[in-house]
Design a protein around this motif. Structure first.
Motif, mmCIF file in Angstrom:
data_model
loop_
_atom_site.group_PDB
_atom_site.id
_atom_site.type_symbol
_atom_site.label_atom_id
_atom_site.label_comp_id
_atom_site.label_asym_id
_atom_site.label_seq_id
_atom_site.Cartn_x
_atom_site.Cartn_y
_atom_site.Cartn_z
ATOM 1 N N LEU A 18 0.811 -1.220 0.000
ATOM 2 C CA LEU A 18 0.000 0.000 0.000
ATOM 3 C C LEU A 18 0.843 1.268 0.000
ATOM 4 O O LEU A 18 0.291 2.368 0.009
ATOM 5 C CB LEU A 18 -0.925 0.011 1.233
ATOM 6 N N HIS A 19 2.161 1.118 -0.009
ATOM 7 C CA HIS A 19 3.046 2.289 0.014
ATOM 8 C C HIS A 19 4.247 1.999 -0.877
ATOM 9 O O HIS A 19 5.296 1.552 -0.426
ATOM 10 C CB HIS A 19 3.480 2.572 1.454
ATOM 11 N N ILE A 20 4.053 2.235 -2.170
ATOM 12 C CA ILE A 20 5.116 2.032 -3.159
ATOM 13 C C ILE A 20 5.077 3.209 -4.137
ATOM 14 O O ILE A 20 4.056 3.449 -4.792
ATOM 15 C CB ILE A 20 4.967 0.676 -3.894
ATOM 16 N N HIS A 21 6.182 3.946 -4.189
ATOM 17 C CA HIS A 21 6.319 5.031 -5.169
ATOM 18 C C HIS A 21 6.908 4.411 -6.421
ATOM 19 O O HIS A 21 8.050 3.926 -6.399
ATOM 20 C CB HIS A 21 7.235 6.126 -4.630
ATOM 21 N N ILE A 22 6.167 4.428 -7.510
ATOM 22 C CA ILE A 22 6.621 3.698 -8.684
ATOM 23 C C ILE A 22 7.946 4.254 -9.208
ATOM 24 O O ILE A 22 8.809 3.501 -9.660
ATOM 25 C CB ILE A 22 5.519 3.657 -9.782
ATOM 26 N N GLU A 23 8.133 5.568 -9.105
ATOM 27 C CA GLU A 23 9.416 6.137 -9.542
ATOM 28 C C GLU A 23 10.559 5.659 -8.650
ATOM 29 O O GLU A 23 11.719 5.647 -9.072
ATOM 30 C CB GLU A 23 9.352 7.667 -9.533
ATOM 31 N N GLY A 24 10.237 5.266 -7.428
ATOM 32 C CA GLY A 24 11.241 4.765 -6.503
ATOM 33 C C GLY A 24 11.563 3.296 -6.691
ATOM 34 O O GLY A 24 12.361 2.728 -5.936
ATOM 35 N N SER A 25 10.937 2.665 -7.686
ATOM 36 C CA SER A 25 11.262 1.274 -8.030
ATOM 37 C C SER A 25 12.205 1.217 -9.236
ATOM 38 O O SER A 25 12.535 0.131 -9.716
ATOM 39 C CB SER A 25 9.978 0.489 -8.351
ATOM 40 N N LEU A 26 12.640 2.379 -9.691
ATOM 41 C CA LEU A 26 13.470 2.474 -10.898
ATOM 42 C C LEU A 26 14.907 2.080 -10.557
ATOM 43 O O LEU A 26 15.659 2.852 -9.974
ATOM 44 C CB LEU A 26 13.402 3.912 -11.428
ATOM 45 N N GLU A 27 15.278 0.871 -10.918
ATOM 46 C CA GLU A 27 16.601 0.354 -10.612
ATOM 47 C C GLU A 27 17.669 1.018 -11.504
ATOM 48 O O GLU A 27 17.379 1.411 -12.635
ATOM 49 C CB GLU A 27 16.640 -1.164 -10.816
ATOM 50 N N PRO A 28 18.910 1.132 -11.006
ATOM 51 C CA PRO A 28 19.964 1.774 -11.800
ATOM 52 C C PRO A 28 20.127 1.180 -13.199
ATOM 53 O O PRO A 28 20.370 1.915 -14.159
ATOM 54 C CB PRO A 28 21.215 1.546 -10.944
ATOM 55 N N GLU A 29 19.976 -0.144 -13.306
ATOM 56 C CA GLU A 29 20.124 -0.768 -14.629
ATOM 57 C C GLU A 29 19.090 -0.229 -15.608
ATOM 58 O O GLU A 29 19.405 0.048 -16.776
ATOM 59 C CB GLU A 29 19.997 -2.290 -14.506
ATOM 60 N N LEU A 30 17.837 -0.089 -15.140
ATOM 61 C CA LEU A 30 16.786 0.419 -16.025
ATOM 62 C C LEU A 30 16.971 1.912 -16.277
ATOM 63 O O LEU A 30 16.683 2.399 -17.379
ATOM 64 C CB LEU A 30 15.401 0.135 -15.438
ATOM 65 N N ILE A 31 17.461 2.645 -15.281
ATOM 66 C CA ILE A 31 17.753 4.070 -15.492
ATOM 67 C C ILE A 31 18.735 4.227 -16.652
ATOM 68 O O ILE A 31 18.529 5.041 -17.561
ATOM 69 C CB ILE A 31 18.324 4.714 -14.206
ATOM 70 N N PHE A 32 19.797 3.431 -16.655
ATOM 71 C CA PHE A 32 20.788 3.524 -17.729
ATOM 72 C C PHE A 32 20.213 3.074 -19.064
ATOM 73 O O PHE A 32 20.494 3.672 -20.108
ATOM 74 C CB PHE A 32 22.043 2.722 -17.366
#
Length: 337
Positions: A18-32
């Motif tokens: 019930l408390h998940i910020h979707i932008e905060g699930s962005l792993e470094p690998e996917l960011i790159f």
């Protein structure tokens, strides 16, 4: 440390997040990967250097890098890929339902259309392996007028959003700053939640309840500083969406052994366990459960209560809640609680 049977139970039991910020699930690998796809220049030369930068010690230092990571999200497919990655990871932890926070202002301020954001996230929720719904959060460090403008942008997509929340920098931005926009959302029939009582004082929890009329408190761990407030939360069974690993990473508690999760349960509060921003705080749902149960004298009965609270406090329809709770009970059928 819990015994092996309890550790397996924590991982296998059905649960809601019930408390998940979707932008905060962005792993470094996917960011790159997204940076390369979109031609975005990052300030970090590698996945490893970015991960090393996750050395924040308070909410603001975390938010600075969080917003930098979000800069790679430009197209609908980016939001879809980010959300799908989270949903698949949550399914591995036997999360059956997630109520996902998203921050449109983080993206519209960069020129990304609101529709691009919500359509990408929502489409992944329809395609993903678990039940998932969306809660749109207002950034509290921005003005209420900005929040009201965001709400207007959201109205054409009302059918894709079940509720609204309040996140970002808590200190200096009390809930009462957003009374008008929350009242408008209430009139629209949206569910209401707000971050309160993490870095901010217990008084923020009270004003979130009394002035914003929220149904759940996100974090809320400082409530125990106020006995009258604690009694009220227990009496009214206002759920707290507690995020153990986040609380340690942001120095709300010195270490997990100091965390008050057990004290919250002992006080009769409807506490739940959640991951907050798992890519940044070191763990998804099961990692949060295991870390808390490793450090605190929590039992199988507490595990069952925490998981049950997560379904009870969700905004699912009653029949869906009942089905998930029945599945949870069956998981504990042969366990002494």
């Amino acid at each position: 440390m819990p015994n092996e049977q309890l550790r397996i139970l924590l991982q296998r039991m059905p649960k809601a997040e019930l408390h998940i910020h979707i932008e905060g699930s962005l792993e470094p690998e996917l960011i790159f990967e997204l940076a390369q796809r979109n031609g975005v220049k990052l300030a970090y030369e590698s996945v490893e250097s970015l991960r090393k930068a996750y050395a924040f010690d308070n909410l603001q230092s975390f938010l600075d890098i969080y917003y930098a990571g979000a800069s790679v999200l430009l197209k609908e497919q980016d939001f879809y890929d980010m959300t799908m990655a989270y949903l698949r990871r949550a399914a591995e932890d036997n999360v059956r339902h997630a109520e996902i926070f998203f921050d449109p202002q983080t993206h519209t301020a960069r020129g990304v259309p609101f529709q691009t954001v919500v359509d990408g996230i929502w489409r992944a929720c329809q395609d993903g392996p678990i039940s998932a719904t969306l809660i749109m959060c207002f950034l509290r460090h921005l003005s209420e007028d900005d929040a009201l403008a965001t709400l207007e942008e959201a109205l054409p997509y009302r059918d894709k959003i079940i509720g609204v929340g309040l996140d970002s920098s808590e200190v200096g931005h009390p809930p009462e700053k957003f009374c008008r926009v929350f009242e408008r959302c209430r009139q629209l029939g949206l569910h209401l939640v707000a971050h309160a009582g993490e870095e901010g004082p217990p008084a923020y929890i009270e004003t979130a309840l009394d002035l914003l009329n929220v149904e759940r408190i996100d974090h809320g761990v400082r409530c125990l500083e106020d006995p009258l407030l604690t009694a009220r939360l227990a009496r009214e069974q206002i759920a707290l969406t507690v995020c153990p690993l986040s609380n340690i990473k942001l120095r709300v508690f010195g270490d997990m052994g100091e965390h008050n999760l057990l004290a919250l349960l002992d006080a009769g509060l409807a506490a739940t366990v959640n991951s907050d921003d798992p890519a940044y705080f070191g763990g998804y749902m099961n990692a949060n459960f295991l870390a808390a149960f490793d450090a605190l004298p929590l039992t199988a009965a507490h595990a069952h209560q925490l998981a049950r609270n997560s379904f009870t406090a969700s905004f699912l329809e009653p029949e869906a809640k009942r089905a998930f709770i029945d599945e949870l009970d069956a998981c504990f059928d042969h366990v002494k609680v």
